[in-house]
Design a protein around this motif. Sequence first.
Motif, PDB file in Angstrom:
ATOM      1  N   ILE A 142      36.484  -3.141 -52.769  1.00 40.52           N
ATOM      2  CA  ILE A 142      35.775  -1.873 -52.958  1.00 40.52           C
ATOM      3  C   ILE A 142      34.705  -1.723 -51.880  1.00 40.52           C
ATOM      4  N   GLY A 143      34.689  -0.587 -51.218  1.00 42.06           N
ATOM      5  CA  GLY A 143      33.653  -0.279 -50.239  1.00 42.06           C
ATOM      6  C   GLY A 143      32.749   0.828 -50.737  1.00 42.06           C
ATOM      7  N   VAL A 144      31.462   0.753 -50.372  1.00 40.17           N
ATOM      8  CA  VAL A 144      30.517   1.823 -50.702  1.00 40.17           C
ATOM      9  C   VAL A 144      29.711   2.152 -49.452  1.00 40.17           C
ATOM     10  N   SER A 145      29.242   3.397 -49.372  1.00 41.19           N
ATOM     11  CA  SER A 145      28.439   3.796 -48.221  1.00 41.19           C
ATOM     12  C   SER A 145      27.243   4.640 -48.615  1.00 41.19           C
ATOM     13  N   GLY A 146      27.023   4.850 -49.901  1.00 47.30           N
ATOM     14  CA  GLY A 146      25.911   5.697 -50.310  1.00 47.30           C
ATOM     15  C   GLY A 146      25.072   5.069 -51.397  1.00 47.30           C
TER      16      GLY A 146
END
Length: 312
Positions: free
Chosen positions: A167-171
Amino acid sequence: GIRKGLVANVSYNCKFIDCEFVRDAVGESPGGGLSFEIDMSREITFTRTKFAAYPYSGSQISRSSGDINFKDCDFVDAPPLFTEFNFDCSVKDSRIQVNVPEFQNNTGGIGLGSSCSNIKAINNELVLDNVHMGVTTADIQTFPQATCIGNEIKGNTFRMTNSQVGIGVSGGRTVVSGNRIFGGIRAAFHSSLRRKEQSGLDGLAWFTNNIVVGDLARVMYISERVVLEENEFIHEGGANDTPHGNIINNHGSNKVDSKNIKLVNNTFHNWFLQNNSVNLVGEMDGSINLSNNHFRGCVNTPDGDFIIDFKD
């Protein structure tokens, strides 16, 4: 269709129930095709609807579309990818199957682009092969991540092979909770939340109560402003088979500070505690908390090495 299975651009207040949209481009050379496209639209719901592409093809839900919701849907090689300032959208209780013929960066099962806010991916079943990330943060263009807040990734099950990241997140204000990730991945999570425009609670991402089982090399790539709490990481190959043992490693990352990092109450099984398993560099302050983590059946690092290494 050959080029696109569905186009719903500049549309408003539409409902699709028990439908099927297929992009069949086998033996064709359509060029630039998509499994489906939704641009500049509002209040569109899909219920018990199937999206399929033959062969694999990405989708485009973009250009400030809002309130686009998928419920109890099936996606076969046609993943839902939100980009370009989408807001208040969701994928819930759905099944997503993706097999990318040749590995490509930025491919994934669900796309939560770095410009999108308040997107919810909840209680989905994903079977993914040869993708970059289970949840990818790729966007059509690079936008300031300060615009991306409030996404939720909860209660999903990922079964992955030949892939890079769970899982990737950017915010900021992103919650990743209650997910189960199984299979062949290099890292459980990826956080690219480094923008100093986000501060306080808006500038944090929470990873809590997740279980990750697989041939893991590390827990997280590029970490800043993250909370990792009460997760369980199980290396199923056994500690002696683990080629790496990174937990959090900022070394080599550009312009990353070691601030607002919390690694608390996590459990690691069959982990290889290598030199610099926790390796934090850059500017630091009192916002780092590494405490009460448990290591079960792990192999210790050789004498003289450092499991935890801080470099300011």
